[in-house]
Structures are given as structure tokens and as C-alpha cells.
Design an enzyme around this catalytic site. Sequence first.
Site, mmCIF file in Angstrom:
data_model
loop_
_atom_site.group_PDB
_atom_site.id
_atom_site.type_symbol
_atom_site.label_atom_id
_atom_site.label_comp_id
_atom_site.label_asym_id
_atom_site.label_seq_id
_atom_site.Cartn_x
_atom_site.Cartn_y
_atom_site.Cartn_z
ATOM 1 N N CYS A 1 -17.467 -56.301 25.711
ATOM 2 C CA CYS A 1 -16.103 -55.820 25.901
ATOM 3 C C CYS A 1 -15.563 -55.332 24.560
ATOM 4 O O CYS A 1 -15.679 -56.022 23.550
ATOM 5 C CB CYS A 1 -15.226 -56.948 26.438
ATOM 6 S SG CYS A 1 -13.472 -56.518 26.499
ATOM 7 N N CYS B 1 -10.469 -60.932 29.098
ATOM 8 C CA CYS B 1 -9.220 -60.447 28.507
ATOM 9 C C CYS B 1 -8.462 -59.469 29.383
ATOM 10 O O CYS B 1 -7.351 -59.064 29.023
ATOM 11 C CB CYS B 1 -9.499 -59.811 27.148
ATOM 12 S SG CYS B 1 -10.311 -58.203 27.262
ATOM 13 N N CYS C 1 -25.882 -52.349 33.247
ATOM 14 C CA CYS C 1 -26.280 -53.468 34.093
ATOM 15 C C CYS C 1 -25.408 -54.660 33.702
ATOM 16 O O CYS C 1 -25.595 -55.250 32.635
ATOM 17 C CB CYS C 1 -27.766 -53.757 33.842
ATOM 18 S SG CYS C 1 -28.461 -55.019 34.899
ATOM 19 N N CYS D 1 -12.352 -57.998 23.596
ATOM 20 C CA CYS D 1 -12.520 -59.412 23.246
ATOM 21 C C CYS D 1 -13.933 -59.733 22.766
ATOM 22 O O CYS D 1 -14.199 -60.863 22.368
ATOM 23 C CB CYS D 1 -12.141 -60.311 24.425
ATOM 24 S SG CYS D 1 -13.342 -60.338 25.772
ATOM 25 N N CYS E 1 -12.290 -56.866 32.463
ATOM 26 C CA CYS E 1 -12.976 -57.952 31.767
ATOM 27 C C CYS E 1 -12.411 -59.287 32.275
ATOM 28 O O CYS E 1 -11.202 -59.488 32.286
ATOM 29 C CB CYS E 1 -12.753 -57.831 30.262
ATOM 30 S SG CYS E 1 -13.452 -59.200 29.315
HETATM 31 FE FE FE Z 1 -12.687 -58.621 27.231
#
Ligand code: FE
Length: 156
Positions: free
Chosen positions: A103, A57, A126, A106, A54
Amino acid sequence: MVYRWTMTEKVVKTDQEWRDQLSPEQYAVLRRGATERAGTGQYVHVEAAGQYLCAGCGAELFDSSTKYESGSGWPSFYAPADPDSIEKHRDFKMIVPRTEVRCGRCGGHLGHVFEDGPEPTGQRFCINSAALRFAKATPAGAGAGDAETTSPDPPA
Ligand code: FE
């Protein structure tokens, strides 16, 4: 090595903290749900082995082993790195409801998941390149870690 976050270690930041930390493009996608233009993201055609983290984070989201060429213009994966890596939310922004992918750590917007993916899952995640940071796997025997990243996020 890549730190594998657990679901109990949520990252919560203020809008201003996210603005300060992220690039304008990352902020627009992760915190405002924007979609980058098809074919413009830096990871669309990347085939190297490694992990996709990510961009907000640092949580591990997808592994390159599940990445495939969907022809959509966005990085596509058939499964998350771990079921807890991501969260799914119903998205009613368009006439046909879609399933948004965020995510799991976060809450940042990543993209959407569709049911037209390849085996073994039949799913197509996607994902916007701007929401990701690629950690290329190190060659076998090159080091103790299983991946390297230029700016790892330290554990909170
Ligand atoms: Fe994240």
C-alpha cells in the site's frame, strides 16, 4: 465517497497499534507479509462494481473495472487505481525474485505483481483478500457518494 489519499499523507503506526486494529489474518498479511491460501479469500470471485480499499488504512487501491479471473485463487487486477496507490519492492524470499506490492499509504503488504497479466497492461496484481476491503458501488442515482463502505477510515 471514497477519500483519495495523496502520497504525502502516510500512515505510520506502531506494531502494537496495528495488532490492536487488525484481525489476526489481516495483521499476518499486511504487517508480516503472509500469503493467504489460494482460493480461500473472500474477494477471489467477487465481480460486483466498486472499489477495493486497503484493509489497513482505507486508501483506494484497485477498482473493480480492472479485476479479472486469473485462475490463481487470489483476487487479480491488471492495474492499480492510481500509480501512487501502491509501491513496488523487490522480494528475494524465493529463488526467483518477485515484485512485492505494498500500500502506498501505510506500507502494508498486499501481494505481488507479475508480468503475465492481460491487456492493456500485461500485469497481474495478485492480491490477498485479507489486505482488502471492498466498497461496493451504489446504484446510479441512489446517492451523492460514488461508493459506500461499512467502516470508512476518517481523514487523519
Ligand atoms: Fe494501507
